[in-house]
Design a protein around this motif. Structure first.
Motif, PDB file in Angstrom:
ATOM      1  N   GLN A   9      -4.283 -24.696  -6.676  1.00  0.00           N
ATOM      2  CA  GLN A   9      -5.120 -24.104  -7.713  1.00  0.00           C
ATOM      3  C   GLN A   9      -4.207 -23.290  -8.609  1.00  0.00           C
ATOM      4  OE1 GLN A   9      -7.987 -21.808  -5.410  1.00  0.00           O
ATOM      5  NE2 GLN A   9      -9.531 -23.357  -5.840  1.00  0.00           N
ATOM      6  N   LEU A  10      -4.249 -23.567  -9.909  1.00  0.00           N
ATOM      7  CA  LEU A  10      -3.407 -22.859 -10.860  1.00  0.00           C
ATOM      8  C   LEU A  10      -4.219 -22.478 -12.089  1.00  0.00           C
ATOM      9  CD1 LEU A  10      -0.271 -25.198 -10.892  1.00  0.00           C
ATOM     10  CD2 LEU A  10      -0.482 -23.007  -9.729  1.00  0.00           C
ATOM     11  N   ILE A  11      -3.875 -21.341 -12.670  1.00  0.00           N
ATOM     12  CA  ILE A  11      -4.402 -20.941 -13.961  1.00  0.00           C
ATOM     13  C   ILE A  11      -3.208 -20.772 -14.878  1.00  0.00           C
ATOM     14  CG2 ILE A  11      -5.592 -19.159 -15.277  1.00  0.00           C
ATOM     15  CD1 ILE A  11      -7.199 -18.521 -12.754  1.00  0.00           C
ATOM     16  N   GLY A  12      -3.247 -21.454 -16.014  1.00  0.00           N
ATOM     17  CA  GLY A  12      -2.132 -21.371 -16.938  1.00  0.00           C
ATOM     18  C   GLY A  12      -2.500 -21.892 -18.300  1.00  0.00           C
ATOM     19  N   ASN A  13      -1.485 -22.045 -19.141  1.00  0.00           N
ATOM     20  CA  ASN A  13      -1.676 -22.514 -20.506  1.00  0.00           C
ATOM     21  C   ASN A  13      -0.909 -23.798 -20.728  1.00  0.00           C
ATOM     22  OD1 ASN A  13      -1.773 -19.349 -20.552  1.00  0.00           O
ATOM     23  ND2 ASN A  13      -2.982 -20.054 -22.281  1.00  0.00           N
ATOM     24  N   LEU A  14      -1.496 -24.708 -21.508  1.00  0.00           N
ATOM     25  CA  LEU A  14      -0.837 -25.963 -21.823  1.00  0.00           C
ATOM     26  C   LEU A  14       0.378 -25.722 -22.701  1.00  0.00           C
ATOM     27  CD1 LEU A  14      -3.648 -27.082 -20.882  1.00  0.00           C
ATOM     28  CD2 LEU A  14      -3.176 -28.977 -22.420  1.00  0.00           C
ATOM     29  N   GLY A  15       1.479 -26.380 -22.360  1.00  0.00           N
ATOM     30  CA  GLY A  15       2.717 -26.225 -23.115  1.00  0.00           C
ATOM     31  C   GLY A  15       2.762 -27.078 -24.362  1.00  0.00           C
TER      32      GLY A  15
END
Length: 113
Positions: A9-15
């Motif tokens: 499970q990850l929370i992040g932003n698209l590169g």
């Protein structure tokens, strides 16, 4: 408990904007990179941010959602499993790859401009 053995499970932003691939079988694949950040204060009292990049694949209906709603900078939570592979380059070098095959995603934050 078997579902917890290989779960990410990850929370992040698209590169960058996702790459959408229509396969000959008719199945759709969406590929994108996800940046996750960890911030801490080091021994000198300086604030340090480490960014890790993750390669993510989405298939089928999840790929449709990625294509319609995700773009560079968008924050998203993904749930999936790790997939490890290895291949050999033209020079005979062994290379290893780790990707996340996502089964669910949750759009977070506001849509970037």
């Amino acid at each position: 408990m078997n579902a917890l053995r290989n779960r990410v499970q990850l929370i992040g932003n698209l590169g960058q904007d996702p790459e959408i691939i229509q396969l000959k079988t008719g199945q759709k694949l969406a590929k994108f990179s996800l940046a996750t950040n960890e911030t801490y204060v080091n021994k000198k009292g300086e604030r340090v941010t480490n960014t890790d990049w993750h390669r993510v694949n989405a298939w089928g209906k999840t790929a449709d959602i990625v294509e319609k709603y995700l773009s560079k900078g968008r924050q998203v939570m993904i749930v999936g499993k790790l997939n490890y592979s290895q291949y050999e380059t033209d020079n005979g070098e062994k290379r290893y790859s780790t990707e996340i095959n996502t089964s669910r995603l949750l759009l977070m934050g506001s849509k970037p401009d």
